[in-house]
Motif scaffolding. Structure first.
Motif, PDB file in Angstrom:
ATOM      1  N   PRO A  53      72.594   8.518  50.331  1.00 36.05           N
ATOM      2  CA  PRO A  53      73.301   7.267  49.422  1.00 36.05           C
ATOM      3  C   PRO A  53      74.603   7.870  49.133  1.00 36.05           C
ATOM      4  N   HIS A  54      74.886   9.103  48.813  1.00 36.48           N
ATOM      5  CA  HIS A  54      76.327   9.520  48.392  1.00 36.48           C
ATOM      6  C   HIS A  54      77.429   9.264  49.394  1.00 36.48           C
ATOM      7  N   HIS A  55      77.080   9.187  50.495  1.00 43.73           N
ATOM      8  CA  HIS A  55      77.900   8.962  51.843  1.00 43.73           C
ATOM      9  C   HIS A  55      78.008   7.315  52.346  1.00 43.73           C
ATOM     10  N   GLY A  56      77.330   6.393  51.626  1.00 48.15           N
ATOM     11  CA  GLY A  56      77.068   5.217  52.048  1.00 48.15           C
ATOM     12  C   GLY A  56      75.898   4.707  52.754  1.00 48.15           C
ATOM     13  N   GLY A  57      75.013   5.574  53.050  1.00 49.07           N
ATOM     14  CA  GLY A  57      73.796   5.238  53.833  1.00 49.07           C
ATOM     15  C   GLY A  57      72.796   4.828  52.582  1.00 49.07           C
ATOM     16  N   THR A  58      71.450   4.245  53.287  1.00 52.20           N
ATOM     17  CA  THR A  58      70.337   3.790  52.497  1.00 52.20           C
ATOM     18  C   THR A  58      69.353   4.710  52.906  1.00 52.20           C
ATOM     19  N   LEU A  59      68.492   5.410  52.051  1.00 50.26           N
ATOM     20  CA  LEU A  59      67.499   6.377  52.358  1.00 50.26           C
ATOM     21  C   LEU A  59      65.979   5.603  51.877  1.00 50.26           C
ATOM     22  N   LEU A  60      65.267   5.409  52.969  1.00 50.06           N
ATOM     23  CA  LEU A  60      64.079   4.898  52.568  1.00 50.06           C
ATOM     24  C   LEU A  60      62.674   6.059  52.952  1.00 50.06           C
ATOM     25  N   ALA A  61      62.284   6.638  51.942  1.00 47.43           N
ATOM     26  CA  ALA A  61      61.480   7.658  52.039  1.00 47.43           C
ATOM     27  C   ALA A  61      59.775   7.225  51.422  1.00 47.43           C
ATOM     28  N   ALA A  62      58.897   7.617  52.359  1.00 44.79           N
ATOM     29  CA  ALA A  62      57.581   7.307  52.010  1.00 44.79           C
ATOM     30  C   ALA A  62      56.962   8.345  50.894  1.00 44.79           C
ATOM     31  N   ARG A  63      56.161   7.434  50.083  1.00 41.43           N
ATOM     32  CA  ARG A  63      55.569   8.302  48.845  1.00 41.43           C
ATOM     33  C   ARG A  63      54.129   8.684  49.226  1.00 41.43           C
ATOM     34  N   PHE A  64      53.633   7.984  50.066  1.00 38.95           N
ATOM     35  CA  PHE A  64      52.084   8.681  50.525  1.00 38.95           C
ATOM     36  C   PHE A  64      51.931   9.341  51.625  1.00 38.95           C
ATOM     37  N   GLY A  65      51.087  10.213  51.703  1.00 45.08           N
ATOM     38  CA  GLY A  65      51.123  11.370  52.820  1.00 45.08           C
ATOM     39  C   GLY A  65      50.684  10.324  54.006  1.00 45.08           C
ATOM     40  N   ARG A  66      50.875  11.179  55.122  1.00 43.40           N
ATOM     41  CA  ARG A  66      50.846  10.614  56.467  1.00 43.40           C
ATOM     42  C   ARG A  66      49.436  10.378  56.728  1.00 43.40           C
ATOM     43  N   SER A  67      48.626  11.283  56.228  1.00 40.89           N
ATOM     44  CA  SER A  67      47.098  11.096  56.607  1.00 40.89           C
ATOM     45  C   SER A  67      46.444   9.852  55.659  1.00 40.89           C
ATOM     46  N   VAL A  68      47.022   9.488  54.673  1.00 35.32           N
ATOM     47  CA  VAL A  68      46.668   8.046  53.928  1.00 35.32           C
ATOM     48  C   VAL A  68      46.762   7.159  55.074  1.00 35.32           C
ATOM     49  N   VAL A  69      48.205   6.757  55.378  1.00 34.09           N
ATOM     50  CA  VAL A  69      48.512   5.899  56.622  1.00 34.09           C
ATOM     51  C   VAL A  69      49.453   6.315  56.985  1.00 34.09           C
ATOM     52  N   ASP A  70      49.525   6.296  58.539  1.00 32.94           N
ATOM     53  CA  ASP A  70      50.834   6.840  59.463  1.00 32.94           C
ATOM     54  C   ASP A  70      51.602   5.548  59.659  1.00 32.94           C
ATOM     55  N   LEU A  71      52.875   5.864  58.616  1.00 29.88           N
ATOM     56  CA  LEU A  71      53.929   4.676  59.073  1.00 29.88           C
ATOM     57  C   LEU A  71      54.602   4.402  60.203  1.00 29.88           C
ATOM     58  N   ASN A  72      54.268   5.401  61.062  1.00 30.75           N
ATOM     59  CA  ASN A  72      54.833   5.509  62.472  1.00 30.75           C
ATOM     60  C   ASN A  72      53.880   5.106  63.618  1.00 30.75           C
ATOM     61  N   ARG A  73      52.798   4.378  63.126  1.00 26.48           N
ATOM     62  CA  ARG A  73      51.624   3.808  64.135  1.00 26.48           C
ATOM     63  C   ARG A  73      51.751   2.396  64.020  1.00 26.48           C
ATOM     64  N   ASP A  74      51.440   1.730  64.969  1.00 25.72           N
ATOM     65  CA  ASP A  74      51.180   0.109  65.028  1.00 25.72           C
ATOM     66  C   ASP A  74      49.961  -0.003  63.947  1.00 25.72           C
ATOM     67  N   PRO A  75      49.839  -0.996  62.952  1.00 27.44           N
ATOM     68  CA  PRO A  75      48.840  -1.165  62.289  1.00 27.44           C
ATOM     69  C   PRO A  75      47.414  -1.699  62.760  1.00 27.44           C
ATOM     70  N   HIS A  76      47.773  -1.753  64.248  1.00 29.83           N
ATOM     71  CA  HIS A  76      46.352  -2.401  64.905  1.00 29.83           C
ATOM     72  C   HIS A  76      45.921  -1.160  65.735  1.00 29.83           C
ATOM     73  N   GLU A  77      46.337   0.020  65.786  1.00 34.70           N
ATOM     74  CA  GLU A  77      46.177   1.336  66.315  1.00 34.70           C
ATOM     75  C   GLU A  77      45.180   1.797  65.386  1.00 34.70           C
ATOM     76  N   LEU A  78      43.836   1.306  65.422  1.00 35.02           N
ATOM     77  CA  LEU A  78      42.641   1.748  64.687  1.00 35.02           C
ATOM     78  C   LEU A  78      41.508   2.223  65.645  1.00 35.02           C
ATOM     79  N   ASP A  79      40.921   3.216  64.942  1.00 43.63           N
ATOM     80  CA  ASP A  79      39.532   3.629  65.453  1.00 43.63           C
ATOM     81  C   ASP A  79      38.322   2.828  64.846  1.00 43.63           C
ATOM     82  N   PRO A  80      37.664   1.845  65.434  1.00 43.88           N
ATOM     83  CA  PRO A  80      36.526   1.143  64.822  1.00 43.88           C
ATOM     84  C   PRO A  80      35.356   2.005  64.313  1.00 43.88           C
TER      85      PRO A  80
END
Length: 274
Positions: A53-80
């Motif tokens: 942000p100091h250089h003009g960019g936007t930073l979007l950072a996750a708050r929850f851990g990767r094991s809670v929900v993986d934000l780099n996966r398709d939301p339908h990529e689930l194990d029934p």
């Protein structure tokens, strides 16, 4: 989300796996120590890019851990099979990641061990998907669309880290850049990014072993004006992977990432002006 503090550039630096918050509902269902689960995090990656942000960019950072929900996966990529009363959403065809326990709602930890003492309930899964995954990608897509509308183009730099030791892989490089084998970004942007890392003495590979995940695939549409590049940083450069603490290399790596930020902001601005 941290917004630009000076003239805003059409660029988002995203850190989807650096979160370290775990809801009590999940913690109470674990059959392993929380530290075992935390070792899946891309710890401190958000800090490495915190000057964006100091250089003009936007930073979007996750708050929850990767094991809670993986934000780099398709939301339908689930194990029934993970759920007591059925999955929270329609499941896509099984992928090797899901079969390995690494779907959008992971069921294994960093060492491949099962992390839950019971099956999850559909409502638990839906709370994570709607309250975290949907919200994160709603913000990200909104940012990129707004930047493209205003500037004609936008760049997403998806920021990750990778274990320094991986089974079957020797001599892992310092940095892996993923552009879906040239399909998610203008090559000129990737070339400039690689040059910055190499000029600072780091080794760089492209698309092997990481070519870019769900985020790069979903948003990287150069013909439509949105470019996406994934960065994987070797954790051995900057942290103690077992204790999840910053190591001596952390302070040396930060100015390199600042140089990356400055270069990529300049690159996307030049591309939009052409």
């Amino acid at each position: 989300m941290s917004e630009p503090q000076i003239d805003a550039a059409p660029i988002v630096f995203a850190s989807p796996h650096s979160g370290n918050h775990y809801p009590e509902e999940m913690v109470s269902a674990l059959c392993v120590p929380l530290m075992d689960v935390r070792r899946t995090e891309d710890a401190f990656v958000d800090e490495l890019f915190s000057n964006a942000p100091h250089h003009g960019g936007t930073l979007l950072a996750a708050r929850f851990g990767r094991s809670v929900v993986d934000l780099n996966r398709d939301p339908h990529e689930l194990d029934p099979a993970m759920f007591h009363d059925g999955p929270p959403r329609a499941c896509a065809l099984p992928t090797p990641r899901v079969e390995a326990g690494l779907g959008c709602l992971p069921r294994v930890g960093a060492r491949g061990e099962a992390i839950y003492s019971r099956l999850l309930y559909k409502a638990e899964g839906e709370r994570r998907l709607s309250g975290i995954h949907d919200v994160y990608h709603g913000q990200l897509s909104g940012l990129l669309d707004a930047q493209r509308t205003r500037h004609g183009r936008a760049l997403l730099v998806d920021c990750h880290s990778m274990p320094s030791v991986q089974p079957g892989r020797r001599n892992l490089t310092d940095i892996v850049l993923g552009d879906r084998f040239g399909s998610s970004s203008d090559a000129r942007l990737v070339n400039r990014l690689e040059r910055v890392f190499r000029n600072h003495g780091l080794t760089v590979a492209r698309n092997a072993p990481y070519a870019g995940g769900y985020t790069t695939r979903r948003y990287g549409r150069p013909k439509r004006g949105i470019h996406a590049i994934q960065i994987e940083i070797n954790r051995g450069l900057y942290m103690d992977e077992q204790a999840i603490t910053r190591a001596g290399g952390f302070s040396a790596l930060r100015p390199i990432m600042d140089a990356v930020i400055v270069e990529m902001i300049a690159a996307i601005r030049e591309l939009t002006e052409r």
